[in-house]
Design a protein around this motif. Structure first.
Motif, PDB file in Angstrom:
ATOM      1  N   PRO A  12       0.032 -16.292   3.908  1.00 49.82           N
ATOM      2  CA  PRO A  12      -0.428 -16.032   5.278  1.00 49.82           C
ATOM      3  C   PRO A  12       0.682 -16.273   6.299  1.00 49.82           C
ATOM      4  N   TRP A  13       0.610 -15.517   7.395  1.00 48.64           N
ATOM      5  CA  TRP A  13       1.534 -15.727   8.504  1.00 48.64           C
ATOM      6  C   TRP A  13       1.287 -17.102   9.106  1.00 48.64           C
ATOM      7  N   GLN A  14       2.350 -17.751   9.563  1.00 48.00           N
ATOM      8  CA  GLN A  14       2.269 -19.088  10.153  1.00 48.00           C
ATOM      9  C   GLN A  14       2.901 -19.065  11.545  1.00 48.00           C
ATOM     10  N   PRO A  15       2.477 -19.968  12.437  1.00 49.29           N
ATOM     11  CA  PRO A  15       3.032 -19.985  13.802  1.00 49.29           C
ATOM     12  C   PRO A  15       4.560 -20.044  13.836  1.00 49.29           C
ATOM     13  N   GLU A  16       5.167 -20.775  12.919  1.00 48.33           N
ATOM     14  CA  GLU A  16       6.622 -20.905  12.924  1.00 48.33           C
ATOM     15  C   GLU A  16       7.346 -19.624  12.506  1.00 48.33           C
ATOM     16  N   ASP A  17       6.598 -18.592  12.102  1.00 48.51           N
ATOM     17  CA  ASP A  17       7.194 -17.300  11.736  1.00 48.51           C
ATOM     18  C   ASP A  17       7.493 -16.426  12.945  1.00 48.51           C
ATOM     19  N   ALA A  18       7.037 -16.820  14.137  1.00 49.02           N
ATOM     20  CA  ALA A  18       7.118 -15.954  15.316  1.00 49.02           C
ATOM     21  C   ALA A  18       8.545 -15.508  15.646  1.00 49.02           C
ATOM     22  N   ALA A  19       9.513 -16.409  15.551  1.00 47.69           N
ATOM     23  CA  ALA A  19      10.893 -16.055  15.933  1.00 47.69           C
ATOM     24  C   ALA A  19      11.462 -14.977  15.023  1.00 47.69           C
ATOM     25  N   VAL A  52      -3.458 -10.707  15.129  1.00 46.94           N
ATOM     26  CA  VAL A  52      -3.488  -9.398  14.470  1.00 46.94           C
ATOM     27  C   VAL A  52      -3.164  -9.543  12.984  1.00 46.94           C
ATOM     28  N   LEU A  53      -2.139 -10.301  12.684  1.00 44.80           N
ATOM     29  CA  LEU A  53      -1.721 -10.495  11.295  1.00 44.80           C
ATOM     30  C   LEU A  53      -2.481 -11.671  10.685  1.00 44.80           C
ATOM     31  N   ASN A  54      -3.760 -11.741  10.972  1.00 37.68           N
ATOM     32  CA  ASN A  54      -4.570 -12.884  10.549  1.00 37.68           C
ATOM     33  C   ASN A  54      -5.763 -12.480   9.678  1.00 37.68           C
ATOM     34  N   GLY A  55      -5.760 -11.254   9.175  1.00 39.48           N
ATOM     35  CA  GLY A  55      -6.850 -10.813   8.308  1.00 39.48           C
ATOM     36  C   GLY A  55      -6.916 -11.642   7.038  1.00 39.48           C
ATOM     37  N   LYS A  56      -8.077 -11.650   6.433  1.00 41.51           N
ATOM     38  CA  LYS A  56      -8.293 -12.446   5.214  1.00 41.51           C
ATOM     39  C   LYS A  56      -7.278 -12.106   4.121  1.00 41.51           C
ATOM     40  N   GLU A  57      -6.874 -10.848   4.055  1.00 45.13           N
ATOM     41  CA  GLU A  57      -5.934 -10.407   3.018  1.00 45.13           C
ATOM     42  C   GLU A  57      -4.639  -9.876   3.628  1.00 45.13           C
ATOM     43  N   CYS A  58      -4.175 -10.521   4.708  1.00 41.31           N
ATOM     44  CA  CYS A  58      -2.907 -10.157   5.351  1.00 41.31           C
ATOM     45  C   CYS A  58      -1.857 -11.203   4.988  1.00 41.31           C
ATOM     46  N   TYR A  59      -0.703 -10.741   4.564  1.00 44.01           N
ATOM     47  CA  TYR A  59       0.334 -11.644   4.082  1.00 44.01           C
ATOM     48  C   TYR A  59       1.696 -11.336   4.695  1.00 44.01           C
ATOM     49  N   ALA A  60       2.427 -12.375   5.022  1.00 41.07           N
ATOM     50  CA  ALA A  60       3.850 -12.237   5.323  1.00 41.07           C
ATOM     51  C   ALA A  60       4.550 -12.038   3.982  1.00 41.07           C
TER      52      ALA A  60
END
Length: 181
Positions: A12-19, A52-60
């Motif tokens: 999953p996407w994490q807040p620290e991925d924003a940059a 937006v990138l927070n769907g149940k099956e959304c992955y970084a």
């Protein structure tokens, strides 16, 4: 939950991925190919990763070697845009430009399709690309998707345009057949 391949980890996407998301998503060659505008600043990327990138099956998609996000991949459940069935979903993805042409998205996509069919019990996965996005079409071909139809003048409100979409499907039956060889 994380899914792994030889060269990637999907988590999953994490807040620290924003940059790093902003670094890739500000590129005008990336977003419009997937139906969204380039990001304006890191704050926008932070909002998008959280909302937006927070769907149940959304992955970084994480580069194992550098341990940074290099793209995104998602199964949009309940058929996505192409079906209303609970056992069908839509695959969407994008990849940072420096990673294009290295086979990373087919590698990640293969693992996500395995997850869709084996873990989530999907009977079919849909996918589409704009007609001019031959790279996305090639990913879908490598993954075994089969052409269904061409949709003309599809409104893409996020990029303020009308596009031609090429729609494909991969059924569990075909996926199993392709993987029994």
């Amino acid at each position: 939950m994380a899914l792994e391949t030889e060269r990637t980890i999907m988590r999953p996407w994490q807040p620290e991925d924003a940059a790093v998301l902003f670094e890739w998503a500000k590129d005008p060659d990336v977003g419009p190919r997937a139906g969204w505008m380039p990001h304006k600043d890191e704050a926008e990327s932070a909002w998008i990763s959280a909302n937006v990138l927070n769907g149940k099956e959304c992955y970084a998609v994480i580069d194992r070697e550098k341990n940074i996000p290099i793209g995104s991949i998602e199964l949009m459940l309940k058929g996505g845009r192409f079906s209303d069935r609970e056992d069908e979903c839509e695959l969407g993805y994008w990849l940072a430009k420096p990673y294009w042409g290295k086979g990373l998205m087919p590698e990640a996509g293969e693992q996500l399709l395995r997850h869709a069919f084996e873990d989530l019990g999907m009977r079919a996965v849909w996918c589409a690309n704009f007609i001019e996005n031959s790279q996305s079409a090639r990913v879908q071909e490598k993954l075994g998707f089969v052409y269904v139809r061409t949709m003309e003048n599809v409104e893409m409100p996020m990029i303020h345009a009308f596009k031609t979409d090429i729609v494909r499907i991969l059924t569990k039956e075909k996926w199993l057949e392709d993987h029994s060889r």
